[in-house]
Design a protein around this motif. Sequence first.
Motif, PDB file in Angstrom:
ATOM      1  N   PRO A 134      17.403   5.139   2.006  1.00  0.00           N
ATOM      2  CA  PRO A 134      16.124   5.532   2.515  1.00  0.00           C
ATOM      3  C   PRO A 134      14.903   5.376   2.098  1.00  0.00           C
ATOM      4  CG  PRO A 134      17.639   5.900   4.178  1.00  0.00           C
ATOM      5  CD  PRO A 134      17.671   6.013   2.783  1.00  0.00           C
ATOM      6  N   ASP A 135      13.927   6.676   1.598  1.00  0.00           N
ATOM      7  CA  ASP A 135      12.843   7.547   1.473  1.00  0.00           C
ATOM      8  C   ASP A 135      12.455   6.777   0.017  1.00  0.00           C
ATOM      9  OD1 ASP A 135      14.799   8.843   0.206  1.00  0.00           O
ATOM     10  OD2 ASP A 135      13.670  10.366  -0.394  1.00  0.00           O
ATOM     11  N   GLN A 136      13.353   6.075  -0.615  1.00  0.00           N
ATOM     12  CA  GLN A 136      12.722   5.233  -1.812  1.00  0.00           C
ATOM     13  C   GLN A 136      12.748   4.061  -1.797  1.00  0.00           C
ATOM     14  OE1 GLN A 136      15.322   6.724  -5.850  1.00  0.00           O
ATOM     15  NE2 GLN A 136      15.940   8.180  -3.755  1.00  0.00           N
ATOM     16  N   ARG A 137      12.645   3.330  -0.758  1.00  0.00           N
ATOM     17  CA  ARG A 137      12.552   1.818  -0.458  1.00  0.00           C
ATOM     18  C   ARG A 137      10.799   2.024  -0.117  1.00  0.00           C
ATOM     19  NH1 ARG A 137      17.029   1.191   4.213  1.00  0.00           N
ATOM     20  NH2 ARG A 137      19.151   1.395   2.725  1.00  0.00           N
ATOM     21  N   PRO A 138      10.234   0.895  -0.980  1.00  0.00           N
ATOM     22  CA  PRO A 138       8.724   0.658  -0.822  1.00  0.00           C
ATOM     23  C   PRO A 138       8.201   0.382   0.459  1.00  0.00           C
ATOM     24  CG  PRO A 138       9.824  -1.152  -2.672  1.00  0.00           C
ATOM     25  CD  PRO A 138      10.987  -0.326  -1.652  1.00  0.00           C
ATOM     26  N   GLN A 139       8.692   0.139   1.829  1.00  0.00           N
ATOM     27  CA  GLN A 139       8.049  -0.149   2.540  1.00  0.00           C
ATOM     28  C   GLN A 139       8.062   1.120   3.305  1.00  0.00           C
ATOM     29  OE1 GLN A 139      10.263  -3.225   4.853  1.00  0.00           O
ATOM     30  NE2 GLN A 139       9.911  -4.544   3.427  1.00  0.00           N
ATOM     31  N   GLU A 140       9.291   1.988   3.248  1.00  0.00           N
ATOM     32  CA  GLU A 140       9.127   3.494   3.181  1.00  0.00           C
ATOM     33  C   GLU A 140       7.763   3.903   3.002  1.00  0.00           C
ATOM     34  OE1 GLU A 140       9.664   6.416   6.011  1.00  0.00           O
ATOM     35  OE2 GLU A 140      10.624   4.457   6.031  1.00  0.00           O
ATOM     36  N   GLU A 141       8.302   3.951   1.756  1.00  0.00           N
ATOM     37  CA  GLU A 141       6.698   4.400   0.799  1.00  0.00           C
ATOM     38  C   GLU A 141       5.539   3.839   1.127  1.00  0.00           C
ATOM     39  OE1 GLU A 141       8.764   5.330  -3.596  1.00  0.00           O
ATOM     40  OE2 GLU A 141       8.024   3.388  -2.612  1.00  0.00           O
ATOM     41  N   PHE A 142       5.092   2.989   2.027  1.00  0.00           N
ATOM     42  CA  PHE A 142       4.229   2.598   2.664  1.00  0.00           C
ATOM     43  C   PHE A 142       4.348   3.676   4.319  1.00  0.00           C
ATOM     44  CE2 PHE A 142       1.988  -0.302   5.176  1.00  0.00           C
ATOM     45  CZ  PHE A 142       0.859  -0.308   5.314  1.00  0.00           C
ATOM     46  N   THR A 143       5.116   3.214   5.029  1.00  0.00           N
ATOM     47  CA  THR A 143       4.928   3.783   5.920  1.00  0.00           C
ATOM     48  C   THR A 143       4.559   5.220   5.081  1.00  0.00           C
ATOM     49  OG1 THR A 143       6.427   2.425   6.597  1.00  0.00           O
ATOM     50  CG2 THR A 143       6.003   4.552   7.680  1.00  0.00           C
ATOM     51  N   GLN A 144       5.133   6.192   4.677  1.00  0.00           N
ATOM     52  CA  GLN A 144       4.563   7.505   4.626  1.00  0.00           C
ATOM     53  C   GLN A 144       3.245   7.622   4.012  1.00  0.00           C
ATOM     54  OE1 GLN A 144       7.679   8.892   1.787  1.00  0.00           O
ATOM     55  NE2 GLN A 144       9.871   8.359   2.643  1.00  0.00           N
ATOM     56  N   ALA A 171      -4.676   8.256   4.729  1.00  0.00           N
ATOM     57  CA  ALA A 171      -5.055   7.085   5.887  1.00  0.00           C
ATOM     58  C   ALA A 171      -6.297   7.181   5.392  1.00  0.00           C
ATOM     59  CB  ALA A 171      -4.235   7.853   6.887  1.00  0.00           C
ATOM     60  N   TRP A 172      -6.940   7.685   4.578  1.00  0.00           N
ATOM     61  CA  TRP A 172      -8.618   7.423   4.600  1.00  0.00           C
ATOM     62  C   TRP A 172      -9.025   6.120   5.007  1.00  0.00           C
ATOM     63  CZ3 TRP A 172     -10.429  12.349   1.445  1.00  0.00           C
ATOM     64  CH2 TRP A 172     -10.435  13.884   1.954  1.00  0.00           C
ATOM     65  N   PRO A 173      -8.779   5.023   3.418  1.00  0.00           N
ATOM     66  CA  PRO A 173      -9.077   4.758   3.621  1.00  0.00           C
ATOM     67  C   PRO A 173      -8.082   3.187   4.027  1.00  0.00           C
ATOM     68  CG  PRO A 173      -7.843   4.991   1.476  1.00  0.00           C
ATOM     69  CD  PRO A 173      -7.163   6.132   2.303  1.00  0.00           C
ATOM     70  N   LEU A 205      -4.214   6.025  -7.191  1.00  0.00           N
ATOM     71  CA  LEU A 205      -3.153   6.204  -7.761  1.00  0.00           C
ATOM     72  C   LEU A 205      -1.453   6.078  -6.548  1.00  0.00           C
ATOM     73  CD1 LEU A 205      -3.586   9.287 -10.728  1.00  0.00           C
ATOM     74  CD2 LEU A 205      -3.219   6.516 -11.220  1.00  0.00           C
ATOM     75  N   GLY A 206      -1.871   6.339  -5.589  1.00  0.00           N
ATOM     76  CA  GLY A 206      -0.485   6.393  -4.632  1.00  0.00           C
ATOM     77  C   GLY A 206      -0.733   4.881  -4.454  1.00  0.00           C
ATOM     78  N   TRP A 207      -1.266   5.161  -4.219  1.00  0.00           N
ATOM     79  CA  TRP A 207      -1.977   3.434  -2.910  1.00  0.00           C
ATOM     80  C   TRP A 207      -1.484   2.204  -4.731  1.00  0.00           C
ATOM     81  CZ3 TRP A 207      -0.636   2.675   1.184  1.00  0.00           C
ATOM     82  CH2 TRP A 207      -1.274   3.215   2.403  1.00  0.00           C
ATOM     83  N   SER A 208      -2.086   2.424  -5.909  1.00  0.00           N
ATOM     84  CA  SER A 208      -1.457   1.465  -6.588  1.00  0.00           C
ATOM     85  C   SER A 208      -0.067   1.845  -6.788  1.00  0.00           C
ATOM     86  CB  SER A 208      -2.105   1.586  -7.850  1.00  0.00           C
ATOM     87  OG  SER A 208      -2.310   2.368  -8.306  1.00  0.00           O
TER      88      SER A 208
END
Length: 167
Positions: free
Chosen positions: A11-21, A29-31, A91-94
Amino acid sequence: MAATIPCPVPPDQRPQEEFTQLSQSWFFAWPRHRQIDLDKALLLSWLLIAPLTVLIASGSWSLRHDSIRLVLAGAVSGLVLPMLLLVRQWLGWSYVHKRLLSERVEYEESGWYDGQVWEKPLSWRERDLLLAQHEVRPILGRLGRAMATTTGLILGGASICQALSFR
């Protein structure tokens, strides 16, 4: 009736979960919502580091007796911290954007030596594509504008500082 495909990805390696994290992280969360929120956080980081960079610049023999250039050089060098913060966020968001757009999910079951690849079902791909286009892409746009502005300020400030040294 189509059966749901079990997902082997932790679960923690799923793209949607990474987005949520990332979305729930204080720093990332700044941008997320508005450009002004990102700009305020970057301005605060610059205001916190600027006194230190001016103090460091005061160690320069040529700037010590030219207070305008001293403050300008310190202020411009203080922009390095906001730029580093922007690069880290980019880097994180891309990375999450790339994972959301991918048709496959690379994951590790228990460690670095057992990497696997799982093909996303169509329903996952559609959901991930919507998330990438409507949530992550605007964030990357805000980060890109902030990096362009910061780069412009660095270059403009350095040019003014250089021009002042020739007077």
